[in-house]
Design an enzyme around this catalytic site. Structure first.
Site, PDB file in Angstrom:
ATOM      1  N   TYR A  14      -2.232 -10.532   3.301  1.00 49.92           N
ATOM      2  CA  TYR A  14      -2.269  -9.099   3.607  1.00 49.92           C
ATOM      3  C   TYR A  14      -3.696  -8.741   4.033  1.00 49.92           C
ATOM      4  CZ  TYR A  14      -0.807  -4.173   2.853  1.00 49.92           C
ATOM      5  OH  TYR A  14      -0.477  -2.841   2.992  1.00 49.92           O
ATOM      6  N   TYR A  48     -11.785  -6.309  -5.293  1.00 53.86           N
ATOM      7  CA  TYR A  48     -12.902  -5.527  -5.840  1.00 53.86           C
ATOM      8  C   TYR A  48     -14.228  -5.973  -5.221  1.00 53.86           C
ATOM      9  CZ  TYR A  48     -16.122  -3.015  -8.711  1.00 53.86           C
ATOM     10  OH  TYR A  48     -17.147  -2.173  -9.104  1.00 53.86           O
ATOM     11  N   LYS A  82       0.205 -10.064   7.321  1.00 44.51           N
ATOM     12  CA  LYS A  82       0.400  -8.694   7.783  1.00 44.51           C
ATOM     13  C   LYS A  82      -0.951  -8.177   8.223  1.00 44.51           C
ATOM     14  CE  LYS A  82       1.618  -3.987   6.629  1.00 44.51           C
ATOM     15  NZ  LYS A  82       1.739  -2.929   5.645  1.00 44.51           N
ATOM     16  N   THR A 106       0.836  -1.201   0.000  1.00 47.27           N
ATOM     17  CA  THR A 106       0.000   0.000   0.000  1.00 47.27           C
ATOM     18  C   THR A 106       0.870   1.250   0.000  1.00 47.27           C
ATOM     19  OG1 THR A 106      -1.663  -1.226   1.235  1.00 47.27           O
ATOM     20  CG2 THR A 106      -1.845   1.169   1.262  1.00 47.27           C
TER      21      THR A 106
END
Lengths: 307, 307
Positions: free
Chosen positions: A142, A112, A172, A49
């Protein structure tokens, strides 16, 4: 590194420097990654990110992966973000990461569609692992529900650990919820749950987690590394060091995080080019810049020294 | 078509049929698009949420656009979804759409980062329009906050209409909030706000909107077209027709929408291959299939007749 291939310690989720025309600046990027390792990072998360990965085309991401592969950076201390909305893209990026000598990937779910089933979520990861079919692959899931809207659920982790215990090594946790991190560590012993922020570095280490992967560690890695060392050496200073680290981390709250980190990099390096961000992100306005500088001053944090 | 290039009436957000190995089935796809137009659709939205666009790579999307361009489908009744997280991808897809003779694109905002500024959001669209630099381009903004987490705000629309009044012609409102649709229609006269569901077709037409672009219109287009015709001809039956249409649309609530629509297509066409969905989406389980069939029966809806 642990038996499962999990690297312990402090990871910066590395920023991606860009050129004036908003292309990834590959030279400045390799240099930044080396600088972060010199500043005490045990490892780096690239193309996450913070690295603006999803603002790049697959072609651009492949060029970044190739540049990292061709560099002298220690590949066993890197993980690369490869998760996208589209299975063919995630597959291509994951294969490229392995080909570049980086075996650990940080994988977003396809992000999405919302409200997907646990099985659909688990199968999304499993199909990539099956198609890559490389025993060296290590996947860190993630979990960033505020950004993706697609939480990595305990049930999906359970399904993945059942079917792919060697490939799926950790997660994470960017939920910001310490309870979720400690709960996952308890439910899945040996599964490497990284705190998504250095704010929870010490609590996660104490709960047998491997460490943190953090955006703000681009700036705070020196301090975060001190916390990790103090923990490893059972020093009584660990709590105080964590408290100071948390105070600095909090400066970035209430500011657009990536813009604030790039602004901080300008102060550290003197390079104005660090201001470049891809849309939809925008740079700090003058008032925000001032707030950042004042708050770091108040926290007694010296940007250049990183402490 | 209105002066600004907005097509009025009922659009199906078309499903994408796939082969057994989950590739887009280009032949079945062109055939499905033609069938939808034959069933009374005034236009089609291709490669949207319902078309699983974001589950395809850019390469796959380009192949779909090329196939549509090479077909005999009436290009002036089509719009193509081209918005992605990454500016270079959105740019490439938008250019390809124009090259294929489809001038109207349905554009998602870059949807990875949340909490972006109005200016950053507007600039994301503006930079595409500026770089495409083609007077024929018509952009319909795609507002789907539950899926993207990035609402198209009134302020962003205002900025875009100020700077790109010819290119930015409308918005698909998939918020499910009729108040938002009517409020935008009132704030921006002449700006074509489509209801994202046929449930609000009549109210949006009465508020001077152009019509609807709807996923479930893959199945209900015949009924939706009747509502539109009744409205256009000021027939007193419009409200009753809308009420029946809404009842059928409600059958799909509480079921995974895309899976339910593909399941319905199996019943209509007898082709089991319609079941194929890309992960993370999954097909209906047997109980859900049964619920779908029973509820359509109860609503007095005949799948094959579409009424």
């Amino acid at each position: 590194m642990t038996e499962s291939g999990i690297i312990r310690g402090v990871f910066a989720a590395a920023l991606t420097p860009m050129t004036e025309d908003l292309a990834p600046d590959l030279t400045a990027m390799i240099s930044h990654f080396g600088w972060l390792l010199d500043r005490g990072c045990d490892g780096l998360g690239l193309l996450g990110t913070t690295g603006e990965a999803n603002s790049f085309s697959v072609h651009e991401r492949l060029a970044i992966i190739d540049a990292v592969g061709a560099s002298n950076l220690p590949k066993d201390r890197l993980m690369i973000g490869t998760g996208t909305c589209a299975e063919p893209d995630t597959l291509q990026l994951t294969r490229a990461s392995l080909a570049a000598g980086i075996n650990t990937v940080l994988m977003l779910p396809p992000f999405y569609y919302k409200g997907v089933t646990d099985q659909g979520l688990a199968d999304s990861f499993a199909r990539i692992i099956d198609q890559v079919a490389d025993d060296d692959l290590r996947v860190v899931l993630y979990h960033f529900p505020k950004m993706t809207g697609v939480p990595i659920t305990p049930r999906a982790i359970e399904l993945l650990l059942r079917d792919h215990p060697n490939a799926v090594v950790g997660l994470k946790d960017s939920s910001g919820e310490l309870d979720n991190m400690t709960s996952l560590l308890k439910s899945f012993p040996g599964f490497g749950v990284y705190a998504g922020t250095e704010r929870y570095l010490l609590p996660v280490l104490r709960a047998s987690g491997p460490g943190c992967i953090s955006a703000s560690a681009n700036v705070t890695s020196t301090m975060a590394a001190e916390v990790f060392r103090a923990f490893e050496e059972s020093e009584s200073t660990a709590d105080d060091l964590q408290e100071r680290l948390t105070a600095v981390r909090q400066v970035f709250d209430g500011l657009p995080l990536l813009a604030a980190l790039k602004e901080a990099m300008i102060s550290i390096t003197g390079r104005e080019s660090w201001r470049a961000l891809r849309l939809p992100l925008t740079s700090l306005d003058p008032a925000q810049s001032k707030q950042l500088r004042n708050s770091l001053d108040q926290a007694g944090f010296n940007l250049k020294a990183g402490s």
